[in-house]
Design a protein around this motif. Sequence first.
Motif, PDB file in Angstrom:
ATOM      1  N   GLU A   1       5.525  12.976  -0.145  1.00 23.24           N
ATOM      2  CA  GLU A   1       5.812  13.968  -1.184  1.00 23.24           C
ATOM      3  C   GLU A   1       5.664  13.353  -2.577  1.00 23.24           C
ATOM      4  N   GLY A   2       6.066  12.099  -2.715  1.00 22.93           N
ATOM      5  CA  GLY A   2       5.951  11.429  -4.002  1.00 22.93           C
ATOM      6  C   GLY A   2       4.507  11.301  -4.455  1.00 22.93           C
ATOM      7  N   HIS A   3       3.636  10.943  -3.525  1.00 25.93           N
ATOM      8  CA  HIS A   3       2.215  10.803  -3.884  1.00 25.93           C
ATOM      9  C   HIS A   3       1.620  12.159  -4.252  1.00 25.93           C
ATOM     10  N   LYS A   4       1.949  13.183  -3.468  1.00 24.75           N
ATOM     11  CA  LYS A   4       1.435  14.523  -3.766  1.00 24.75           C
ATOM     12  C   LYS A   4       1.906  14.991  -5.136  1.00 24.75           C
ATOM     13  N   ALA A   5       3.160  14.724  -5.470  1.00 27.59           N
ATOM     14  CA  ALA A   5       3.695  15.111  -6.778  1.00 27.59           C
ATOM     15  C   ALA A   5       3.021  14.327  -7.902  1.00 27.59           C
ATOM     16  N   LEU A   6       2.792  13.034  -7.671  1.00 25.29           N
ATOM     17  CA  LEU A   6       2.115  12.209  -8.683  1.00 25.29           C
ATOM     18  C   LEU A   6       0.702  12.715  -8.941  1.00 25.29           C
ATOM     19  N   VAL A   7      -0.041  12.989  -7.880  1.00 23.27           N
ATOM     20  CA  VAL A   7      -1.414  13.475  -8.031  1.00 23.27           C
ATOM     21  C   VAL A   7      -1.431  14.821  -8.753  1.00 23.27           C
ATOM     22  N   GLN A   8      -0.553  15.741  -8.340  1.00 19.35           N
ATOM     23  CA  GLN A   8      -0.528  17.057  -8.967  1.00 19.35           C
ATOM     24  C   GLN A   8      -0.148  16.968 -10.442  1.00 19.35           C
TER      25      GLN A   8
ATOM     26  N   ALA B   1       0.872  -1.168   0.000  1.00 15.72           N
ATOM     27  CA  ALA B   1       0.000   0.000   0.000  1.00 15.72           C
ATOM     28  C   ALA B   1       0.908   1.217   0.000  1.00 15.72           C
ATOM     29  N   VAL B   2       0.662   2.128  -0.908  1.00 13.54           N
ATOM     30  CA  VAL B   2       1.512   3.310  -0.989  1.00 13.54           C
ATOM     31  C   VAL B   2       1.090   4.328   0.057  1.00 13.54           C
ATOM     32  N   SER B   3       1.988   5.219   0.394  1.00  9.83           N
ATOM     33  CA  SER B   3       1.696   6.287   1.343  1.00  9.83           C
ATOM     34  C   SER B   3       0.974   7.417   0.613  1.00  9.83           C
ATOM     35  N   LEU B   4      -0.213   7.740   1.089  1.00  6.54           N
ATOM     36  CA  LEU B   4      -0.984   8.821   0.469  1.00  6.54           C
ATOM     37  C   LEU B   4      -0.576  10.190   0.996  1.00  6.54           C
ATOM     38  N   ASP B   5       0.298  10.209   1.989  1.00 10.45           N
ATOM     39  CA  ASP B   5       0.740  11.469   2.587  1.00 10.45           C
ATOM     40  C   ASP B   5       2.145  11.872   2.160  1.00 10.45           C
TER      41      ASP B   5
ATOM     42  N   ASP C   1      10.112   5.958  -0.848  1.00 11.74           N
ATOM     43  CA  ASP C   1       8.737   6.412  -1.063  1.00 11.74           C
ATOM     44  C   ASP C   1       8.254   5.766  -2.358  1.00 11.74           C
ATOM     45  N   ILE C   2       7.486   4.719  -2.237  1.00  7.34           N
ATOM     46  CA  ILE C   2       7.038   3.955  -3.406  1.00  7.34           C
ATOM     47  C   ILE C   2       5.669   4.442  -3.859  1.00  7.34           C
ATOM     48  N   GLN C   3       5.573   4.783  -5.129  1.00  5.96           N
ATOM     49  CA  GLN C   3       4.312   5.134  -5.766  1.00  5.96           C
ATOM     50  C   GLN C   3       4.240   4.328  -7.055  1.00  5.96           C
ATOM     51  N   LEU C   4       3.103   3.735  -7.326  1.00  9.40           N
ATOM     52  CA  LEU C   4       2.953   2.895  -8.517  1.00  9.40           C
ATOM     53  C   LEU C   4       1.977   3.555  -9.479  1.00  9.40           C
TER      54      LEU C   4
END
Length: 135
Positions: A55-62, A49-53, A92-95
């Motif tokens: 920096e990587g997730h925030k950058a991916l979403v933006q 499960a990736v971290s939704l909080d 920080d893993i984001q898929l």
Amino acid sequence: LELLPTKGTWSKYVLDEEVTTQPNELRRGLVEIKWQGDLASFQLYAGIAVSLDSEGHKALVQSCRETYSVVKPFSVNGSLPLVKMMQKQGFDIQLCGFGVMSVYHGVNEYCTFEDMRKAHEVLLRIVCLLESSTA
């Protein structure tokens, strides 16, 4: 086996005594499960499960919002042993995936040039966002 509900007389894979069989033929079905690999290999297969909080997730979403005008995060089942090990080590893993979801892992899997152009745009923007946040 005999206590389980079934769809007919022979669906339990049990032959009564009145059924003629060949010598040494089994009268009762046999299920055998064999794992291909050892315990150490199986322990590598853990969900992720990736971290939704992060920096990587925030950058991916933006970056997805800027490229596609909309963001629709979702999850799928699966196991990525190397990725989970990296996450345990503090990465920080984001898929993410880019392409035609309906043909992922299909015999004729494909993507379009437009999908890959947008993927490049998203990934480039992620790098820019993360670089500017560390400067």
